[in-house]
Design a protein around this motif. Structure first.
Motif, PDB file in Angstrom:
ATOM      1  N   PRO A 507      64.828  26.310  40.253  1.00  0.00           N
ATOM      2  CA  PRO A 507      63.566  27.040  40.376  1.00  0.00           C
ATOM      3  C   PRO A 507      63.034  27.463  39.012  1.00  0.00           C
ATOM      4  CG  PRO A 507      65.179  27.876  41.944  1.00  0.00           C
ATOM      5  CD  PRO A 507      65.914  26.951  41.017  1.00  0.00           C
ATOM      6  N   PRO A 508      61.726  27.349  38.780  1.00  0.00           N
ATOM      7  CA  PRO A 508      61.134  27.721  37.498  1.00  0.00           C
ATOM      8  C   PRO A 508      60.611  29.154  37.504  1.00  0.00           C
ATOM      9  CG  PRO A 508      59.490  26.631  38.817  1.00  0.00           C
ATOM     10  CD  PRO A 508      60.742  26.714  39.678  1.00  0.00           C
ATOM     11  N   GLN A 509      60.216  29.617  36.335  1.00  0.00           N
ATOM     12  CA  GLN A 509      59.377  30.808  36.234  1.00  0.00           C
ATOM     13  C   GLN A 509      57.953  30.368  36.584  1.00  0.00           C
ATOM     14  OE1 GLN A 509      59.854  32.726  32.356  1.00  0.00           O
ATOM     15  NE2 GLN A 509      61.902  31.839  32.191  1.00  0.00           N
ATOM     16  N   LEU A 510      57.323  31.011  37.526  1.00  0.00           N
ATOM     17  CA  LEU A 510      55.982  30.575  37.931  1.00  0.00           C
ATOM     18  C   LEU A 510      54.949  30.864  36.853  1.00  0.00           C
ATOM     19  CD1 LEU A 510      55.884  31.388  41.742  1.00  0.00           C
ATOM     20  CD2 LEU A 510      56.755  29.400  40.532  1.00  0.00           C
ATOM     21  N   LEU A 511      55.219  31.831  35.999  1.00  0.00           N
ATOM     22  CA  LEU A 511      54.443  32.053  34.783  1.00  0.00           C
ATOM     23  C   LEU A 511      55.420  32.033  33.616  1.00  0.00           C
ATOM     24  CD1 LEU A 511      51.979  34.964  35.704  1.00  0.00           C
ATOM     25  CD2 LEU A 511      51.444  32.535  35.493  1.00  0.00           C
ATOM     26  N   SER A 512      55.251  31.093  32.718  1.00  0.00           N
ATOM     27  CA  SER A 512      56.105  31.032  31.537  1.00  0.00           C
ATOM     28  C   SER A 512      55.766  32.203  30.613  1.00  0.00           C
ATOM     29  CB  SER A 512      55.879  29.708  30.800  1.00  0.00           C
ATOM     30  OG  SER A 512      54.575  29.701  30.218  1.00  0.00           O
ATOM     31  N   PRO A 513      56.610  32.484  29.609  1.00  0.00           N
ATOM     32  CA  PRO A 513      56.264  33.549  28.652  1.00  0.00           C
ATOM     33  C   PRO A 513      54.885  33.341  28.017  1.00  0.00           C
ATOM     34  CG  PRO A 513      58.551  32.904  28.389  1.00  0.00           C
ATOM     35  CD  PRO A 513      57.959  31.943  29.379  1.00  0.00           C
ATOM     36  N   GLU A 514      54.562  32.095  27.693  1.00  0.00           N
ATOM     37  CA  GLU A 514      53.235  31.810  27.129  1.00  0.00           C
ATOM     38  C   GLU A 514      52.132  32.100  28.140  1.00  0.00           C
ATOM     39  OE1 GLU A 514      51.669  27.662  26.521  1.00  0.00           O
ATOM     40  OE2 GLU A 514      51.847  28.267  24.412  1.00  0.00           O
ATOM     41  N   ALA A 515      52.400  31.814  29.427  1.00  0.00           N
ATOM     42  CA  ALA A 515      51.398  32.074  30.457  1.00  0.00           C
ATOM     43  C   ALA A 515      51.108  33.568  30.570  1.00  0.00           C
ATOM     44  CB  ALA A 515      51.861  31.522  31.795  1.00  0.00           C
ATOM     45  N   TYR A 516      52.143  34.396  30.431  1.00  0.00           N
ATOM     46  CA  TYR A 516      51.902  35.836  30.426  1.00  0.00           C
ATOM     47  C   TYR A 516      50.980  36.214  29.269  1.00  0.00           C
ATOM     48  CZ  TYR A 516      55.165  37.125  34.104  1.00  0.00           C
ATOM     49  OH  TYR A 516      55.787  37.282  35.330  1.00  0.00           O
ATOM     50  N   ARG A 517      51.234  35.617  28.108  1.00  0.00           N
ATOM     51  CA  ARG A 517      50.409  35.947  26.935  1.00  0.00           C
ATOM     52  C   ARG A 517      48.993  35.406  27.067  1.00  0.00           C
ATOM     53  NH1 ARG A 517      55.341  34.520  24.408  1.00  0.00           N
ATOM     54  NH2 ARG A 517      54.544  32.444  23.905  1.00  0.00           N
ATOM     55  N   GLN A 518      48.825  34.244  27.694  1.00  0.00           N
ATOM     56  CA  GLN A 518      47.512  33.620  27.790  1.00  0.00           C
ATOM     57  C   GLN A 518      46.733  34.041  29.027  1.00  0.00           C
ATOM     58  OE1 GLN A 518      48.021  29.380  27.531  1.00  0.00           O
ATOM     59  NE2 GLN A 518      48.457  29.421  25.342  1.00  0.00           N
ATOM     60  N   GLN A 519      47.442  34.356  30.104  1.00  0.00           N
ATOM     61  CA  GLN A 519      46.774  34.681  31.360  1.00  0.00           C
ATOM     62  C   GLN A 519      46.751  36.187  31.626  1.00  0.00           C
ATOM     63  OE1 GLN A 519      47.574  32.457  34.952  1.00  0.00           O
ATOM     64  NE2 GLN A 519      48.576  30.798  33.834  1.00  0.00           N
ATOM     65  N   LEU A 520      47.888  36.717  32.000  1.00  0.00           N
ATOM     66  CA  LEU A 520      47.924  38.054  32.567  1.00  0.00           C
ATOM     67  C   LEU A 520      47.563  39.139  31.564  1.00  0.00           C
ATOM     68  CD1 LEU A 520      48.397  39.418  35.221  1.00  0.00           C
ATOM     69  CD2 LEU A 520      50.827  39.575  34.680  1.00  0.00           C
ATOM     70  N   LEU A 521      48.186  39.133  30.402  1.00  0.00           N
ATOM     71  CA  LEU A 521      47.956  40.215  29.447  1.00  0.00           C
ATOM     72  C   LEU A 521      46.498  40.281  28.981  1.00  0.00           C
ATOM     73  CD1 LEU A 521      51.272  40.043  27.382  1.00  0.00           C
ATOM     74  CD2 LEU A 521      50.635  41.653  29.180  1.00  0.00           C
ATOM     75  N   PRO A 522      45.858  39.158  28.590  1.00  0.00           N
ATOM     76  CA  PRO A 522      44.445  39.256  28.188  1.00  0.00           C
ATOM     77  C   PRO A 522      43.536  39.735  29.310  1.00  0.00           C
ATOM     78  CG  PRO A 522      45.400  37.208  27.391  1.00  0.00           C
ATOM     79  CD  PRO A 522      46.396  37.809  28.335  1.00  0.00           C
ATOM     80  N   MET A 523      43.807  39.319  30.554  1.00  0.00           N
ATOM     81  CA  MET A 523      42.950  39.756  31.650  1.00  0.00           C
ATOM     82  C   MET A 523      43.123  41.249  31.922  1.00  0.00           C
ATOM     83  SD  MET A 523      42.744  36.589  34.381  1.00  0.00           S
ATOM     84  CE  MET A 523      44.503  36.335  34.649  1.00  0.00           C
ATOM     85  N   LEU A 524      44.342  41.765  31.781  1.00  0.00           N
ATOM     86  CA  LEU A 524      44.555  43.189  31.965  1.00  0.00           C
ATOM     87  C   LEU A 524      43.913  43.999  30.844  1.00  0.00           C
ATOM     88  CD1 LEU A 524      48.280  43.154  33.152  1.00  0.00           C
ATOM     89  CD2 LEU A 524      46.287  43.800  34.524  1.00  0.00           C
ATOM     90  N   GLN A 525      43.879  43.432  29.646  1.00  0.00           N
ATOM     91  CA  GLN A 525      43.304  44.134  28.502  1.00  0.00           C
ATOM     92  C   GLN A 525      41.783  44.035  28.448  1.00  0.00           C
ATOM     93  OE1 GLN A 525      45.394  42.146  25.338  1.00  0.00           O
ATOM     94  NE2 GLN A 525      47.349  43.164  25.805  1.00  0.00           N
ATOM     95  N   ALA A 526      41.203  43.106  29.227  1.00  0.00           N
ATOM     96  CA  ALA A 526      39.761  42.873  29.142  1.00  0.00           C
ATOM     97  C   ALA A 526      38.947  44.101  29.494  1.00  0.00           C
ATOM     98  CB  ALA A 526      39.368  41.713  30.047  1.00  0.00           C
ATOM     99  N   ALA A 527      39.449  44.921  30.407  1.00  0.00           N
ATOM    100  CA  ALA A 527      38.696  46.105  30.836  1.00  0.00           C
ATOM    101  C   ALA A 527      38.452  47.067  29.684  1.00  0.00           C
ATOM    102  CB  ALA A 527      39.441  46.811  31.965  1.00  0.00           C
ATOM    103  N   GLU A 528      39.332  47.059  28.691  1.00  0.00           N
ATOM    104  CA  GLU A 528      39.172  47.969  27.566  1.00  0.00           C
ATOM    105  C   GLU A 528      37.955  47.633  26.725  1.00  0.00           C
ATOM    106  OE1 GLU A 528      42.804  47.790  25.409  1.00  0.00           O
ATOM    107  OE2 GLU A 528      44.063  48.350  27.126  1.00  0.00           O
ATOM    108  N   GLN A 529      37.539  46.363  26.733  1.00  0.00           N
ATOM    109  CA  GLN A 529      36.368  45.953  25.957  1.00  0.00           C
ATOM    110  C   GLN A 529      35.065  46.075  26.742  1.00  0.00           C
ATOM    111  OE1 GLN A 529      39.359  43.783  25.618  1.00  0.00           O
ATOM    112  NE2 GLN A 529      39.669  45.229  23.940  1.00  0.00           N
ATOM    113  N   GLU A 530      35.154  46.395  28.017  1.00  0.00           N
ATOM    114  CA  GLU A 530      33.955  46.463  28.846  1.00  0.00           C
ATOM    115  C   GLU A 530      33.304  47.837  28.743  1.00  0.00           C
ATOM    116  OE1 GLU A 530      35.588  43.400  32.309  1.00  0.00           O
ATOM    117  OE2 GLU A 530      35.358  45.536  32.730  1.00  0.00           O
ATOM    118  N   ASN A 531      31.992  47.832  28.787  1.00  0.00           N
ATOM    119  CA  ASN A 531      31.238  49.083  28.816  1.00  0.00           C
ATOM    120  C   ASN A 531      31.070  49.493  30.275  1.00  0.00           C
ATOM    121  OD1 ASN A 531      29.642  51.279  28.203  1.00  0.00           O
ATOM    122  ND2 ASN A 531      27.784  50.065  27.894  1.00  0.00           N
ATOM    123  N   ARG A 532      32.096  50.119  30.824  1.00  0.00           N
ATOM    124  CA  ARG A 532      32.133  50.421  32.242  1.00  0.00           C
ATOM    125  C   ARG A 532      31.648  51.831  32.521  1.00  0.00           C
ATOM    126  NH1 ARG A 532      35.073  46.789  35.170  1.00  0.00           N
ATOM    127  NH2 ARG A 532      35.152  48.294  36.883  1.00  0.00           N
TER     128      ARG A 532
END
Length: 606
Positions: A507-532
């Motif tokens: 069985p694999p990791q469904l998100l590789s370490p790079e995927a966490y850096r490219q997918q999840l972390l940037p999307m979670l951080q995106a709200a900080e740049q938004e004028n909400r």
């Protein structure tokens, strides 16, 4: 509280065929005349909606420029207010009678869309066709005219007398938020099509921006590249030549009677031996004997899934195609199931036009077990036909699903724009354009192939191996900010981490370490740049494979792993079995957010 509605159209296996039987391909129907179909073959499908932009996807019969305007619904038919958002886009040609577009309307006068108001959108079409269409070059078509034809005189995609589709932005008060999600929609399933439930929900609340559905999520398996019903593949074979006007050569060694091996019910040998697919590893040849192979087949499958237009095709009874016995009974049963789905397509089409719809692939959008483990990758990407089938499926996904998820990726100088240009060139050359094909492969992010071994290349990343993808390719994950909530959609198929040690089917990791850096972390951080103006009170996470499962399934996976049955019971799609994947996902999420809801639907439960 927020309301979430989910459905599943459960998958049932059709009985095994008594024997492999060649099905004739010359039984045509009068309704094959595409000029009897409306100008719009599928759509409009309302896709990404934000305060500053709205995207609508369509499949059309001819090349044209499409104009989209968004206005307040209560101003339709009056001159009280000009459109709020405007946009135009040119179609791309996939075939002589199949042209697709995702047109985005953007802010025109500085005014943006706001929650708690009802909006309508309208489309118009300026034809530029020179392909012999009865509609001359420069002709203008309204939405109503483009939806109808002599065979379809009363098509409507509206819930109102003005005839236009409508929508509302998600409200700021989460107590009024209405979200639908579902997956695994197999159009030839024995069950009743559940998607028309969305149409009923909109019809009951269409005039109320707070009460009508606000977002619709397809969380995987929008079509099935495997497990295709024989009559459906037969129908695709009847329609695809007229839609495309060109035939794709298969990248395969010489096989005697190749034509017979392409017939519905006869594809298992090609799909297993020459493409390496594992869908029928359980011993059920129904899962590969009518597998989609060509780009035109995947595209036509989407048209069947989203519109009633192609369903006027008459599927013949088994005796008309030379089947007898169990083979005939299986065929006729599938025809009855397809007929039931045909009845629901009017409601499906209207629903998709009136609620913002977001999609992400799972394995069946390509083939069962897609990228399941390292063994699958070596087996399929190590065969030219395997690579071709995955490429065709992912290219169709990009155009029919991905384009509407992230239209900004398809703007000038972005990977999606290069992909569309290369695809149009490749199609116009009848799939015989090597330079365009290289661009398509790179833009899709398909793995690099080692020229010495003819196997996919992996690179080491921390404690795992990942498929070596080209740089500057399309990203399949995305985030949707909306009022007081956000949605994060994960790609759990193309960026897996395969263990360095152990067996190839581990069985694999469904998100590789790079995927966490490219997918999840940037999307979670995106709200900080938004004028909400409002803080994020809720985060939805779309994970196509189930993050939380049933204990009995975990036990079956463990047992199957001990018995080397990785392909039989999808060992490798579990967040729990690998050991660290689920805990890491939850740890990352709860470090950044307080309230999280996971939407997933694999294995037919949500």
């Amino acid at each position: 509280m927020s309301r979430f509605y989910g459905w599943h159209q459960h998958s049932f296996n059709i009985s095994k065929l008594e024997k492999t039987t060649s099905i004739g391909s010359t039984y045509l129907h009068e309704f094959m005349d595409l000029t009897q179909l409306p100008f719009i073959l599928a759509g409009p499908i309302l896709r990404r909606v934000e305060p500053e932009s709205v995207t609508v996807w369509l499949a059309l019969q001819s090349s044209c420029q499409v104009s989209l305007q968004v206005m307040l619904a209560d101003t339709v038919g009056t001159d009280r207010s000009p459109p709020i958002l405007l946009g135009t886009a040119k179609t791309i040609a996939l075939g002589t009678a199949l042209h697709v577009v995702a047109v985005t309307a953007q802010v025109d006068r500085g005014e943006t869309l706001v929650p708690e108001l009802l909006y309508a959108y309208d489309l118009s079409f300026k034809l530029s066709c020179t392909d012999g269409s009865s509609l001359g070059s420069g002709s203008d078509l309204s939405l109503q005219a483009a939806l109808r034809s002599a065979e379809f005189p009363a098509v409507s995609v509206s819930y109102f007398a003005h005839g236009l589709p409508t929508f509302a932005l998600p409200p700021l008060d989460l107590n009024h938020l209405k979200i639908f999600h579902g997956s695994c929609r197999k159009v030839h399933d024995r069950g009743i099509d559940a998607l028309p439930i969305v149409d009923l929900a909109i019809a009951e609340t269409a005039a109320s921006p707070l009460d009508r559905p606000h977002q619709l999520f397809f969380t995987g398996d929008q079509i099935y590249g495997d497990e295709v019903a024989q009559p459906l593949l037969w129908g695709i074979g009847q329609l695809a030549p007229g839609l495309f006007g060109w035939s794709e050569p298969l990248d395969i060694e010489s096989v005697e009677t190749l034509r017979d091996h392409l017939q519905p019910g006869n594809r298992q040998f090609l799909v297993e031996r020459y493409a390496g697919m594992t869908a029928s590893a359980q011993g059920n040849k129904q899962k590969t004997n009518s597998h989609l192979l060509m780009f035109s087949e995947y595209c036509t499958s989407y048209l069947f899934s989203w519109s009633e237009c192609l369903w006027r095709l008459e599927f013949p009874a088994a005796d008309r195609v030379g089947l007898v016995g169990k083979s005939a009974r299986s065929w006729d049963r599938a025809v009855r199931q397809l007929a039931a789905t045909a009845q629901s397509q009017v409601a499906v089409r209207r629903a998709l036009a009136n609620v913002p719809t977001y999609m992400i692939f799972d394995d069946h959008d390509v083939s069962d077990d897609w990228n399941l483990n390292q063994a699958w990758c070596l087996r399929v990407f190590g065969k030219p036909l395997g690579r071709q089938v995955v490429r065709n499926a992912l290219l169709a996904y990009a155009i029919f699903q991905g384009w509407g998820n992230t239209p900004e990726q398809f703007s000038l100088e972005r990977p999606g724009h290069r992909l569309l240009a290369a695809t149009e060139a490749w199609c116009q050359a009848g799939a015989k354009h090597p330079t365009a094909l290289v661009e398509i492969i790179q833009a899709l992010g398909l793995p690099q192939i080692d020229p010495l071994t003819d196997l996919p290349q992996f690179r080491q990343e921390e404690n795992c191996l990942v498929l070596d993808r080209p740089q500057n390719c399309l990203e399949w994950h995305y985030r949707i900010p909306a009022g007081a909530h956000e949605t994060i959609v994960l790609d759990t198929r193309t960026q897996r981490g395969y263990p360095i040690s152990g067996t190839l089917d581990a069985p694999p990791q469904l998100l590789s370490p790079e995927a966490y850096r490219q997918q999840l972390l940037p999307m979670l951080q995106a709200a900080e740049q938004e004028n909400r103006s409002h803080p994020i009170a809720l985060t939805l996470v779309v994970a196509p494979t189930n993050v939380f499962t049933l204990e009995i399934l975990d036990l079956l996976h463990v047992l199957g792993q001990l018995q080397n049955k990785a392909f039989e019971i999808d060992i490798g799609d579990s967040w729990n079995l690998e050991g660290s994947s689920r805990s890491q996902l939850l740890q990352v999420l709860f470090r950044a957010r307080q309230q999280i809801i996971v939407l997933s639907g694999d294995i037919h439960f949500g």
